[in-house]
Design a protein around this motif. Structure first.
Motif, short mmCIF file in Angstrom:
data_model
loop_
_atom_site.label_atom_id
_atom_site.label_comp_id
_atom_site.label_asym_id
_atom_site.label_seq_id
_atom_site.Cartn_x
_atom_site.Cartn_y
_atom_site.Cartn_z
N GLY A 100 0.79 -1.22 0.00
CA GLY A 100 0.00 0.00 0.00
C GLY A 100 0.82 1.27 0.00
N ALA A 101 2.06 1.19 0.50
CA ALA A 101 2.92 2.36 0.55
C ALA A 101 4.04 2.30 -0.46
CB ALA A 101 3.51 2.53 1.95
N GLY A 102 4.38 1.09 -0.91
CA GLY A 102 5.42 0.94 -1.91
C GLY A 102 6.81 0.79 -1.32
N PHE A 103 7.82 1.00 -2.17
CA PHE A 103 9.21 0.80 -1.78
C PHE A 103 9.73 1.97 -0.96
CE2 PHE A 103 9.11 -2.37 -5.17
CZ PHE A 103 9.87 -3.39 -4.59
N ALA A 104 10.79 1.69 -0.21
CA ALA A 104 11.43 2.70 0.61
C ALA A 104 12.17 3.72 -0.25
CB ALA A 104 12.40 2.04 1.60
N ASP A 105 12.56 4.81 0.38
CA ASP A 105 13.24 5.90 -0.30
C ASP A 105 14.55 5.43 -0.92
OD1 ASP A 105 13.12 8.79 -0.84
OD2 ASP A 105 14.99 8.85 0.30
N GLY A 106 14.85 5.95 -2.10
CA GLY A 106 16.13 5.66 -2.73
C GLY A 106 16.16 4.42 -3.61
N LEU A 107 15.05 3.70 -3.71
CA LEU A 107 15.03 2.46 -4.49
C LEU A 107 14.30 2.60 -5.82
CD1 LEU A 107 14.32 -0.14 -1.65
CD2 LEU A 107 16.52 0.48 -2.65
N ALA A 108 13.70 3.73 -6.07
CA ALA A 108 12.91 3.90 -7.29
C ALA A 108 13.78 3.78 -8.53
CB ALA A 108 12.22 5.27 -7.27
N PRO A 109 13.24 3.19 -9.60
CA PRO A 109 14.00 3.08 -10.85
C PRO A 109 14.22 4.45 -11.49
CG PRO A 109 11.75 2.33 -11.17
CD PRO A 109 11.90 2.59 -9.70
N THR A 110 15.26 4.53 -12.29
CA THR A 110 15.55 5.74 -13.03
C THR A 110 15.55 5.43 -14.52
OG1 THR A 110 17.94 5.37 -13.05
CG2 THR A 110 17.02 6.52 -11.13
N ALA A 111 15.83 6.42 -15.32
CA ALA A 111 15.88 6.21 -16.76
C ALA A 111 16.99 5.25 -17.16
CB ALA A 111 16.07 7.55 -17.48
N ASP A 112 17.98 5.10 -16.28
CA ASP A 112 19.12 4.21 -16.56
C ASP A 112 18.90 2.79 -16.05
OD1 ASP A 112 20.53 6.31 -17.74
OD2 ASP A 112 21.30 6.97 -15.79
N SER A 113 17.81 2.55 -15.34
CA SER A 113 17.57 1.22 -14.78
C SER A 113 17.33 0.21 -15.90
CB SER A 113 16.37 1.25 -13.84
OG SER A 113 16.59 2.13 -12.76
N GLU A 114 18.12 -0.84 -15.94
CA GLU A 114 17.97 -1.85 -16.97
C GLU A 114 16.84 -2.82 -16.67
OE1 GLU A 114 22.69 -1.93 -18.26
OE2 GLU A 114 21.70 -3.75 -17.56
N VAL A 115 16.67 -3.14 -15.37
CA VAL A 115 15.62 -4.07 -14.96
C VAL A 115 14.89 -3.47 -13.77
CG1 VAL A 115 15.09 -6.41 -14.16
CG2 VAL A 115 17.02 -6.04 -15.72
N VAL A 116 13.58 -3.64 -13.73
CA VAL A 116 12.74 -3.10 -12.66
C VAL A 116 12.03 -4.26 -11.95
CG1 VAL A 116 10.69 -1.70 -12.15
CG2 VAL A 116 12.40 -0.89 -13.80
N LEU A 117 12.05 -4.21 -10.62
CA LEU A 117 11.28 -5.16 -9.82
C LEU A 117 9.93 -4.53 -9.50
CD1 LEU A 117 11.01 -7.75 -8.09
CD2 LEU A 117 12.01 -6.44 -6.20
N GLN A 118 8.84 -5.22 -9.86
CA GLN A 118 7.51 -4.71 -9.60
C GLN A 118 6.76 -5.63 -8.66
OE1 GLN A 118 5.39 -2.77 -12.77
NE2 GLN A 118 3.47 -3.79 -12.22
N MET A 119 6.14 -5.05 -7.63
CA MET A 119 5.35 -5.81 -6.66
C MET A 119 3.94 -5.24 -6.67
SD MET A 119 8.13 -6.30 -3.58
CE MET A 119 7.18 -7.60 -2.80
N GLU A 120 2.96 -6.09 -6.94
CA GLU A 120 1.57 -5.67 -6.99
C GLU A 120 0.78 -6.46 -5.95
OE1 GLU A 120 1.62 -6.51 -11.40
OE2 GLU A 120 0.27 -4.80 -11.35
N ALA A 121 0.13 -5.73 -5.07
CA ALA A 121 -0.66 -6.39 -4.02
C ALA A 121 -2.04 -5.76 -3.97
CB ALA A 121 0.04 -6.26 -2.66
#
Length: 484
Positions: free
Chosen positions: A456-477
């Motif tokens: 409901g709140a998502g990931f902690a600060d500093g973990l968000a993907p950027t334009a340079d992120s090659e792979v993204v981890l997605q969690m859907e609840a």
């Protein structure tokens, strides 16, 4: 070399580390500290008369490097004529988890040392140095500690001794070089992924630039703190004994129940009248058997004693109560919950590389997957509300080696995205307005007490993907009712 041997000899005599006939086992990793320990113990053996063996733990975490270290230790112990016992995880009933961290490795070593003691080894000698002592002190001060924690690594405790606490890491390397002893380097010591390594690479060099004897001075402070802690511990024991003997005639029902279970109950009067330092020492003795006695937990109990009423939850199963003029401890009887059909029980080890689709307690459905990074939002088909549930896969795998899906626990902390401020999870839940009935059943992802993702709140600060992120981890609840 002679001067270093003299320092260790004097340190061992002052702290009564060795006895004639003692079965002493040196814990040897293959690094400079442990090889210096082995060679020094061999030199001092005729004088002290102990029986010397060695042990090596191959954690199975570093692949070929770990096997190289094991082969090196086997070869050196064979050359020096020291009997060696090598442990692998399976030897003590352990299996290597997908993302084993330092906590798991520490538990494995403890299990190996327990096995040695069960086989007749009197004392395990570890190669901690004054440098390790300085790092331990800085780490504990940063985390929050009292006299007991500031005392650092003790020279001697039941079943263990630390003969090299009088030497710095530089001295162990010079000793090895002087006697022609080779050693191996653990490449993980170069990584700043661990807090202790960051202290080692940043804080200690800065302190040495201020004073070349910084490590020795910090270690000496630990010795003084240990003596002060021992003094207060004796006084604290007397205080607790007096508080047990001076109970009021009428007790609250909880205290009566505790006494029926032969659990201690303490009168608040003597505790409230005690010197604050003495009270902290006494409450540290109550916390330490239950959990890591960090300063914050001792302070919570101090506040409870001062107020004279209320409760402090130390773990999920242990709570301290105050009321009616007394303090007592309540231990919950753990019951196995009835499993729901098709529901995955928590806690559950979490591997970021694996796609999951799970039904969790509380009616939640959780789906995790990896998706390519660098695509526009409209291409991915991701709603804005789901962006907070995305993290840079490389950051997650680099920063966290042992993630667990679980519910909240006492001591958890969380740094909400965009806030940059770490808070106790309990306080954050209060401020966010999460209903009390939902808090214990809300799924979250954690590494130790650090919460990485909250449903409901998502990931902690500093973990968000950027334009340079090659792979993204997605969690859907989402709630099962909402799906339907």
């Amino acid at each position: 070399m002679k001067q270093i041997l003299k320092k260790v000899r004097t340190f061992a005599q002052e702290n009564e580390l060795f006895d004639p006939g003692q079965k002493l086992c040196a814990a040897v990793s293959g690094g400079a500290d442990s090889m210096a320990l082995l060679r020094i113990l061999l030199e001092l053996q005729p004088e002290f008369g102990y029986q010397l063996t060695a042990c090596h733990v191959n954690h199975g975490l570093r692949g070929a490097s770990a096997d190289r270290d094991e082969a090196f230790v086997r070869g050196e112990c064979g050359r020096l004529g020291v009997p060696l016992r090598v442990f692998h995880p399976a030897d003590v009933g352990f299996a290597v988890p997908p993302h084993a961290g330092e906590d798991w490795a520490r538990k494995l070593r403890c299990a190996c040392f327990d096995a040695l003691h069960a086989e007749g080894i009197t004392t395990v000698a570890a190669a901690h140095t004054a440098t390790d002592q300085a790092e331990t002190l800085l780490f504990r001060l940063a985390r929050g500690t009292g006299l007991h924690g500031a005392a650092g690594i003790r020279p001697k405790r039941e079943g263990f001794c630390h003969p090299l606490l009088c030497l710095t890491r530089g001295e162990t390397e010079r000793f090895c070089t002087g006697c022609g002893q080779r050693w191996v380097e653990d490449e993980t010591n170069d990584s700043d992924a661990y807090a202790r390594n960051r202290l080692r690479h940043g804080a200690l060099p800065a302190l040495r630039s201020a004073n070349a004897a910084a490590e020795e001075n910090l270690a000496r402070f630990c010795e003084k703190a240990a003596r002060a802690d021992a003094y207060f511990a004796q006084k604290a024991e007397v205080l607790l004994e007096d508080a047990e003997a001076l109970l009021p005639q009428r007790l609250p029902a909880g205290a009566v129940y505790a006494m029926q279970k032969e659990e201690p109950v303490w009168a608040l009067g003597p505790l409230q009248e005690a010197d604050p330092l003495l009270l902290e020492a006494a409450l540290h003795r109550l916390v330490s058997p239950v959990r890591d006695a960090e300063e914050k937990y001792v302070r919570l109990l101090c506040t409870l004693v001062e107020q004279g009423s209320g409760a402090v939850q130390l773990t999920e199963a242990v709570r301290f109560w105050a009321g009616g003029g007394v303090l007592w401890v309540e231990e919950a009887v753990e019951k196995d919950p009835l499993p729901e059909a098709g529901v995955t029980a928590l806690p559950l080890p979490f591997s970021p590389e694996k796609a999951l689709e799970l039904r969790l307690p509380g009616g939640w459905m959780l789906e995790t997957r990896r998706i390519p990074g660098g695509f526009p939002e409209k291409t991915q088909g991701v709603h804005k509300k789901d962006l907070k549930n995305q993290a840079d896969y490389a950051k997650i795998t680099m920063l966290y080696s042992a993630l667990v899906l679980r519910h909240r626990r006492p001591g958890d902390t969380f740094c909400p995205a965009g806030r940059g401020v770490r808070k106790e999870l309990r306080k954050w839940m209060n401020e966010t307005g999460i209903p009390p009935e939902e808090r214990d059943r809300l799924p979250l992802l954690a590494a130790g007490s650090e919460v990485v993702w909250v449903c409901g709140a998502g990931f902690a600060d500093g973990l968000a993907p950027t334009a340079d992120s090659e792979v993204v981890l997605q969690m859907e609840a989402q709630k099962m009712e909402e799906e339907q």
